[in-house]
Design an enzyme around this catalytic site. Structure first.
Site, PDB file in Angstrom:
ATOM      1  N   SER A 118     -50.699  39.590  -9.962  1.00 53.41           N
ATOM      2  CA  SER A 118     -49.454  40.203  -9.504  1.00 53.41           C
ATOM      3  C   SER A 118     -48.659  39.200  -8.654  1.00 53.41           C
ATOM      4  CB  SER A 118     -49.781  41.499  -8.763  1.00 53.41           C
ATOM      5  OG  SER A 118     -48.642  42.293  -8.573  1.00 53.41           O
ATOM      6  N   ASP A 259     -48.366  47.815 -18.412  1.00 44.28           N
ATOM      7  CA  ASP A 259     -48.269  47.093 -17.148  1.00 44.28           C
ATOM      8  C   ASP A 259     -46.878  47.244 -16.539  1.00 44.28           C
ATOM      9  OD1 ASP A 259     -48.608  45.304 -15.061  1.00 44.28           O
ATOM     10  OD2 ASP A 259     -49.373  43.696 -16.327  1.00 44.28           O
ATOM     11  N   HIS A 286     -51.810  47.770 -14.762  1.00 43.52           N
ATOM     12  CA  HIS A 286     -51.669  46.604 -13.884  1.00 43.52           C
ATOM     13  C   HIS A 286     -52.990  46.148 -13.275  1.00 43.52           C
ATOM     14  CE1 HIS A 286     -49.106  43.870 -11.649  1.00 43.52           C
ATOM     15  NE2 HIS A 286     -49.561  44.287 -10.488  1.00 43.52           N
TER      16      HIS A 286
END
Length: 316
Positions: A118, A259, A286
């Site tokens: 991320s 995602d 995610h």
């Protein structure tokens, strides 16, 4: 019988101007001689999260003998919380410098792998592109955006797949700054559960990191703002696209259809990094380390063990 791991922790001094902060880290190694000697540094997301939610990756050490290094970025967890620091401190360069300092402190500059998830993926890519470290053997960018505007576009594309009343209501609250309303909170929770982590309930490590981030919202609010679908803060216009050709090591991308970081935000990595492989997981959002742990582990092992020739421009 479960293997007994060699676990050590420490803190690295990190000097910024006249201030000295502490970066906490944990090194997990297998006492066996199997696996790779090259360590994997894990860069968590946020900004403002902690390493806890990345702990499933310690299996790489227990099962495969790969040394794994976790750390808490400044501002949260076991590292310095930097209370009362000026908001200008919270910028990408601070975190790139912190990562570089940690690598030098650990004495692994000549041989290491780097995995960023991320926000951590953007941070890891920025480090690789700006410092061009010769000792970086593999870069793994998981569920991360190369460009904030493209991330915002992908998020809004996802939101447009919901009923029109739902998406209009969310955008209205974000436009009016009424994100503390129950209606908005209920709706954004639904979106997050569909596109951040689909497991019910959320794993305890993920909850721990989210609660820690919520306790220190100044970091993410300064850097990315408080709205989900319209980014603000110092990163709102950030893009690493022009620097991506400077990344020369074999690189792995990971994301999935559900995602919150959509393909449009990851495509520049695939377009601009010469030695690239992109794996799109089928059953994750995610947090593939929880949603598809075995598959993600297999992909990571393939990445660490494969040569540049077998990775180049491959997409699964």
């Amino acid at each position: 019988m479960r293997a007994v791991m060699d676990i050590s922790t420490g803190r690295a001094d990190f000097k910024q101007g006249s201030e000295t902060f502490l970066t906490w880290y944990k090194v997990i190694k297998s006492p066996t001689t199997g696996g790779l000697d090259r360590p994997l540094i894990v860069v968590h997301g946020g900004p403002g999260m902690t390493h806890y939610y990345m702990l499933p990756l310690q299996k790489l050490s227990r099962i495969e003998g790969i040394p794994v290094i976790f750390y808490d970025q400044l501002g949260n967890g076991e590292s310095s919380h930097c209370d009362n620091i000026h908001s200008s401190f919270w910028n990408l360069q601070t975190f790139v410098d912190e990562l570089d300092n940690l690598i030098r402190h650990l004495g692994i500059s000549d041989n290491f792998d780097l995995l960023g998830h991320s926000w951590g993926g953007l941070l890891a890519a920025s480090y690789a592109a700006s410092r061009t470290p010769s000792g970086l053997k593999h870069l793994i960018i998981s569920n991360a955006a190369a460009d904030m505007k493209l991330m915002e576009k992908g998020l809004n594309n996802l939101l447009d797949t919901y009923p029109a009343d739902f998406s209009r209501m969310i955008r209205r609250h974000e436009d009016e700054g009424t994100m503390n309303s129950f209606e908005y909170a209920e709706a954004i929770t639904e979106f997050v559960h569909n596109h951040m982590c689909t497991l019910r309930p959320w794993p305890s490590e993920l909850k721990t990191s989210v609660l820690a981030a919520n306790a220190h919202p100044e970091i993410i609010e300064t850097m990315m703002g408080s709205r989900t679908f319209k980014k603000a803060g110092v990163l709102k216009d950030y893009s690493i696209i022009d620097s991506l050709p400077d990344i020369s090591c074999p690189t792995l991308l990971i994301n999935s259809a559900l995602d919150e970081v959509q393909n449009i935000a990851m495509q520049p990595f695939a377009d601009k990094i010469g030695n690239i492989r992109w794996v799109k997981l089928e059953n994750s959002s995610h947090m593939p380390m929880y949603e598809e742990p075995e598959r993600k582990q297999d992909v990571l092992l393939e990445s660490q063990c494969s040569s540049a020739e077998t990775q180049e421009n491959a997409i699964i």
